[in-house]
Motif scaffolding. Structure first.
Motif, PDB file in Angstrom:
ATOM      1  N   ALA A 168       0.844  -1.188   0.000  1.00  0.00           N
ATOM      2  CA  ALA A 168       0.000   0.000   0.000  1.00  0.00           C
ATOM      3  C   ALA A 168       0.881   1.240   0.000  1.00  0.00           C
ATOM      4  N   CYS A 169       0.382   2.294  -0.624  1.00  0.00           N
ATOM      5  CA  CYS A 169       1.068   3.592  -0.617  1.00  0.00           C
ATOM      6  C   CYS A 169       0.042   4.658  -0.259  1.00  0.00           C
ATOM      7  N   ALA A 170       0.055   5.108   0.986  1.00  0.00           N
ATOM      8  CA  ALA A 170      -0.916   6.095   1.460  1.00  0.00           C
ATOM      9  C   ALA A 170      -0.544   7.479   0.930  1.00  0.00           C
ATOM     10  N   LYS A 171      -1.536   8.207   0.443  1.00  0.00           N
ATOM     11  CA  LYS A 171      -1.256   9.498  -0.175  1.00  0.00           C
ATOM     12  C   LYS A 171      -2.335  10.518   0.195  1.00  0.00           C
ATOM     13  N   HIS A 172      -2.000  11.833   0.183  1.00  0.00           N
ATOM     14  CA  HIS A 172      -0.789  12.513  -0.259  1.00  0.00           C
ATOM     15  C   HIS A 172      -0.262  13.309   0.929  1.00  0.00           C
ATOM     16  N   PHE A 173       0.879  12.933   1.463  1.00  0.00           N
ATOM     17  CA  PHE A 173       1.418  13.513   2.689  1.00  0.00           C
ATOM     18  C   PHE A 173       1.945  14.929   2.430  1.00  0.00           C
ATOM     19  N   PRO A 174       1.606  15.890   3.315  1.00  0.00           N
ATOM     20  CA  PRO A 174       0.925  15.792   4.616  1.00  0.00           C
ATOM     21  C   PRO A 174      -0.574  16.047   4.567  1.00  0.00           C
ATOM     22  N   GLY A 175      -1.223  15.906   3.394  1.00  0.00           N
ATOM     23  CA  GLY A 175      -2.667  16.040   3.307  1.00  0.00           C
ATOM     24  C   GLY A 175      -3.095  17.016   2.226  1.00  0.00           C
ATOM     25  N   HIS A 176      -3.816  16.496   1.214  1.00  0.00           N
ATOM     26  CA  HIS A 176      -4.234  17.279   0.051  1.00  0.00           C
ATOM     27  C   HIS A 176      -5.715  17.639   0.133  1.00  0.00           C
ATOM     28  N   VAL A 192      -1.853  26.800   6.815  1.00  0.00           N
ATOM     29  CA  VAL A 192      -2.272  26.506   8.181  1.00  0.00           C
ATOM     30  C   VAL A 192      -1.039  26.203   9.022  1.00  0.00           C
ATOM     31  N   THR A 193      -1.234  26.161  10.319  1.00  0.00           N
ATOM     32  CA  THR A 193      -0.135  25.846  11.220  1.00  0.00           C
ATOM     33  C   THR A 193       0.095  24.342  11.262  1.00  0.00           C
ATOM     34  N   PRO A 194       1.284  23.912  11.647  1.00  0.00           N
ATOM     35  CA  PRO A 194       1.512  22.477  11.835  1.00  0.00           C
ATOM     36  C   PRO A 194       0.528  21.838  12.799  1.00  0.00           C
ATOM     37  N   GLU A 195       0.074  22.598  13.781  1.00  0.00           N
ATOM     38  CA  GLU A 195      -0.880  22.025  14.738  1.00  0.00           C
ATOM     39  C   GLU A 195      -2.219  21.705  14.066  1.00  0.00           C
ATOM     40  N   VAL A 196      -2.651  22.560  13.152  1.00  0.00           N
ATOM     41  CA  VAL A 196      -3.878  22.262  12.409  1.00  0.00           C
ATOM     42  C   VAL A 196      -3.693  20.991  11.581  1.00  0.00           C
ATOM     43  N   LEU A 197      -2.547  20.836  10.953  1.00  0.00           N
ATOM     44  CA  LEU A 197      -2.273  19.611  10.207  1.00  0.00           C
ATOM     45  C   LEU A 197      -2.346  18.390  11.117  1.00  0.00           C
ATOM     46  N   ARG A 198      -1.763  18.498  12.300  1.00  0.00           N
ATOM     47  CA  ARG A 198      -1.758  17.352  13.227  1.00  0.00           C
ATOM     48  C   ARG A 198      -3.168  16.957  13.642  1.00  0.00           C
ATOM     49  N   GLN A 199      -4.042  17.933  13.785  1.00  0.00           N
ATOM     50  CA  GLN A 199      -5.408  17.632  14.229  1.00  0.00           C
ATOM     51  C   GLN A 199      -6.317  17.225  13.074  1.00  0.00           C
ATOM     52  N   ARG A 200      -6.107  17.799  11.900  1.00  0.00           N
ATOM     53  CA  ARG A 200      -7.056  17.637  10.787  1.00  0.00           C
ATOM     54  C   ARG A 200      -6.585  16.681   9.707  1.00  0.00           C
ATOM     55  N   LEU A 202      -3.299  14.882   9.512  1.00  0.00           N
ATOM     56  CA  LEU A 202      -2.301  13.848   9.758  1.00  0.00           C
ATOM     57  C   LEU A 202      -2.795  12.600  10.489  1.00  0.00           C
ATOM     58  N   PRO A 203      -3.932  12.616  11.202  1.00  0.00           N
ATOM     59  CA  PRO A 203      -4.378  11.381  11.859  1.00  0.00           C
ATOM     60  C   PRO A 203      -4.478  10.159  10.941  1.00  0.00           C
ATOM     61  N   PRO A 204      -4.962  10.281   9.689  1.00  0.00           N
ATOM     62  CA  PRO A 204      -4.985   9.082   8.831  1.00  0.00           C
ATOM     63  C   PRO A 204      -3.595   8.553   8.515  1.00  0.00           C
ATOM     64  N   PHE A 205      -2.617   9.431   8.375  1.00  0.00           N
ATOM     65  CA  PHE A 205      -1.252   8.963   8.124  1.00  0.00           C
ATOM     66  C   PHE A 205      -0.693   8.247   9.349  1.00  0.00           C
ATOM     67  N   ALA A 206      -0.989   8.768  10.541  1.00  0.00           N
ATOM     68  CA  ALA A 206      -0.573   8.066  11.762  1.00  0.00           C
ATOM     69  C   ALA A 206      -1.203   6.679  11.811  1.00  0.00           C
ATOM     70  N   ALA A 207      -2.463   6.580  11.370  1.00  0.00           N
ATOM     71  CA  ALA A 207      -3.170   5.291  11.409  1.00  0.00           C
ATOM     72  C   ALA A 207      -2.581   4.290  10.425  1.00  0.00           C
ATOM     73  N   VAL A 208      -2.275   4.728   9.211  1.00  0.00           N
ATOM     74  CA  VAL A 208      -1.733   3.778   8.232  1.00  0.00           C
ATOM     75  C   VAL A 208      -0.304   3.382   8.583  1.00  0.00           C
ATOM     76  N   GLU A 241      11.711  15.398   9.079  1.00  0.00           N
ATOM     77  CA  GLU A 241      11.404  15.800  10.452  1.00  0.00           C
ATOM     78  C   GLU A 241       9.992  15.407  10.878  1.00  0.00           C
ATOM     79  N   LEU A 242       9.015  15.599   9.971  1.00  0.00           N
ATOM     80  CA  LEU A 242       7.631  15.288  10.327  1.00  0.00           C
ATOM     81  C   LEU A 242       7.309  13.805  10.107  1.00  0.00           C
ATOM     82  N   LEU A 243       7.486  13.326   8.885  1.00  0.00           N
ATOM     83  CA  LEU A 243       7.084  11.957   8.564  1.00  0.00           C
ATOM     84  C   LEU A 243       7.974  10.922   9.225  1.00  0.00           C
ATOM     85  N   ARG A 244       9.261  11.082   9.121  1.00  0.00           N
ATOM     86  CA  ARG A 244      10.193  10.084   9.680  1.00  0.00           C
ATOM     87  C   ARG A 244      10.318  10.211  11.200  1.00  0.00           C
TER      88      ARG A 244
END
Length: 483
Positions: A168-176, A192-200, A202-208, A241-244
């Motif tokens: 599987a290849c989850a896309k599109h980081f950090p969120g399109h 947006v701020t990195p915090e908005v990305l983390r809340q809105r 990035l959760p699916p990327f953390a899950a996959v 820094e973010l993904l890895r």
């Protein structure tokens, strides 16, 4: 003087190329033998299942662990079924159903079909949270607008694919999902701020990642707080820094196609973009769909030149090629599930249908399908109710050019079923609905992303959450118009 053979092979080991037509040309196989990581298949490469299996076997003759990738999302983005439309509903439909186990079974079935054809990497699932109703490139490819729901279905999809032996290849980081422009044509900005990305986003990327996805695809989007003026594909802050580091991903980072304007314009071309993506932390560089031997060699040569002039460290390119090789090794040992013909996708599409209003009294309607230009990623895949109708009259129109008076004349005393994708965004679309509804019972069938738009005066509004062959059949069934 030619390239150093060792450095050329190293550079090729980071590239996903492509080739024209249903038969791999000699150069495509020769490059695989020379170390090319693999090829991505597109609709132009796909005719019949037997032909695809023959093609992947030919590539494997070049090197046994070649990566063979495809964008088989189901729903509106299909390569295997580009001639007819997918027999599976897409992510928006699966998210609307809300059955995570079903999502896993759908993706396992897709994976089994791919594995049987010799395809080893699926550039799916799309795990973007579609928070922009007017997103022109994600839409029904997303499981929804709620990060929690999208995360659960994303993890199930990745697990389903990989249980069938396909990476599987989850896309599109950090969120399109929050974009309102298409990265195929320009560089979208998500300010947006990195915090908005983390809340809105990035959760699916953390899950996959927790589910063990073997690959993550980058987004050609600009997030100024992280990427500055360039896209995420060229951002070490995003890919390393973010993904890895923050999210702990250890698999292969695959770029979205470098021929897309969101990357190519920012870098000054595909070859310079390849160097920038590698430097930022990408491992596998998807060159694009329009590829020939000359382009592959030009990209490889640029990477080798960058190794000499200091733009790239050899350790970085060796790391990237190593991760590509690890992905290939996994695909050789993962095993495969048996593909069995099933009504699974059609049954799922029926569960996704939502009806607002009343469908009674729709005897012998006139079906009016409103033309919608396909996005680049969708391609010219057939859609709509046409293949499923029981002889009911269907005409196709362009909303801005349609004459409501003429349509009323054709309909006579019959009700009208108006079918479209993203109808509220089409020039003349809302006006056409309103004009017809003043004199006729009108049912709208929306086969695009279900935005909040609901036209006044219509009898019913039917949402399919996608325009695949399965979605079209489900809509025709709920309207009572099937053969």
């Amino acid at each position: 003087m030619g390239l150093d053979p060792g450095l050329r092979r190293l550079a090729l080991g980071t590239l996903l190329a492509a080739y024209p037509g249903p038969v791999p040309p000699d150069w495509a196989v020769d490059l695989v033998a020379d170390g090319l990581a693999g090829h991505t298949l597109f609709g132009t490469n796909i005719d019949t299942p037997a032909q695809v299996a023959t093609s992947t076997a030919a590539l494997r003759a070049g090197r046994a662990d070649v990566l063979v990738a495809v964008d088989e999302e189901g729903g509106d983005v299909t390569r295997l079924a580009h001639a007819t439309g997918s027999p599976y509903p897409g992510n928006a439909a699966l998210g609307a159903i809300g059955d995570v186990a079903l999502t896993r079974r759908i993706y396992q079935a897709i994976g089994a079909e791919l594995a049987a054809l010799g395809i080893t990497v699926n550039l799916a699932p799309t795990v973007d949270v579609n928070t922009a109703d007017d997103n022109p490139v994600i839409g029904t490819r997303s499981f929804g607008a709620d990060p929690v729901r999208v995360a659960a279905h994303s993890a199930a999809a990745a697990a389903g694919l990989q249980s069938a032996g396909v990476a599987a290849c989850a896309k599109h980081f950090p969120g399109h999902g929050a974009t309102v422009t298409d990265s195929h044509h320009e560089l979208p900005t998500v300010d947006v701020t990195p915090e908005v990305l983390r809340q809105r986003d990035l959760p699916p990327f953390a899950a996959v990642i927790a589910a063990g996805t073997k690959a993550v695809m980058t987004a050609h989007i600009r997030v100024p707080a992280l990427t500055g003026a360039g896209p995420a594909t060229f951002s070490r802050a995003v890919l390393v820094e973010l993904l890895r580091h923050e999210y702990g991903f250890t698999g292969a980072v695959i770029t979205d196609a470098l021929e897309m304007k969101g990357a190519a314009l920012a870098a000054g071309g595909i070859a310079p973009g390849a160097v920038r993506a590698l430097a930022a932390g990408a491992d596998l560089l998807c060159i694009g769909a329009k590829v020939d031997a000359e382009l592959v060699e030009r990209v490889a040569a640029e990477i080798v030149t960058a190794l000499g002039d200091g733009r790239l460290a050899r350790t970085r390119v060796e790391q990237a090629a190593g991760r590509a090789a690890e992905l290939a090794a996994w695909t050789r040992t993962a095993g495969t599930a048996t593909a069995t013909p099933t009504d699974l996708g059609y049954a799922a599409a029926r569960r996704a249908i939502r009806v607002e209003g009343v469908l009674t009294g729709l005897h012998h309607p006139l079906v009016v399908q409103v033309h919608t230009r396909s996005t680049i990623v969708e391609g010219r895949v057939p859609w709509g109710l046409g293949p499923h109708l029981d002889g009911t009259e269907l005409i196709q129109v362009v909303a801005a050019e349609a004459d409501p008076q003429e349509l009323r004349r054709i309909a006579g005393a019959r009700p009208i079923v108006l079918v479209g994708r993203r109808l509220h965004r089409l020039p003349g679309g809302p006006e056409l609905v309103t004009a017809l509804a003043t004199t006729h019972p009108v049912v709208v069938v929306e086969m695009g992303w279900p935005a909040s738009w609901r036209p006044a005066g219509t009898r019913a509004f039917v949402t399919t959450y996608g325009a695949s062959h399965a979605n079209g059949r489900a809509a025709a069934e709920v309207l009572g118009l099937t053969r």
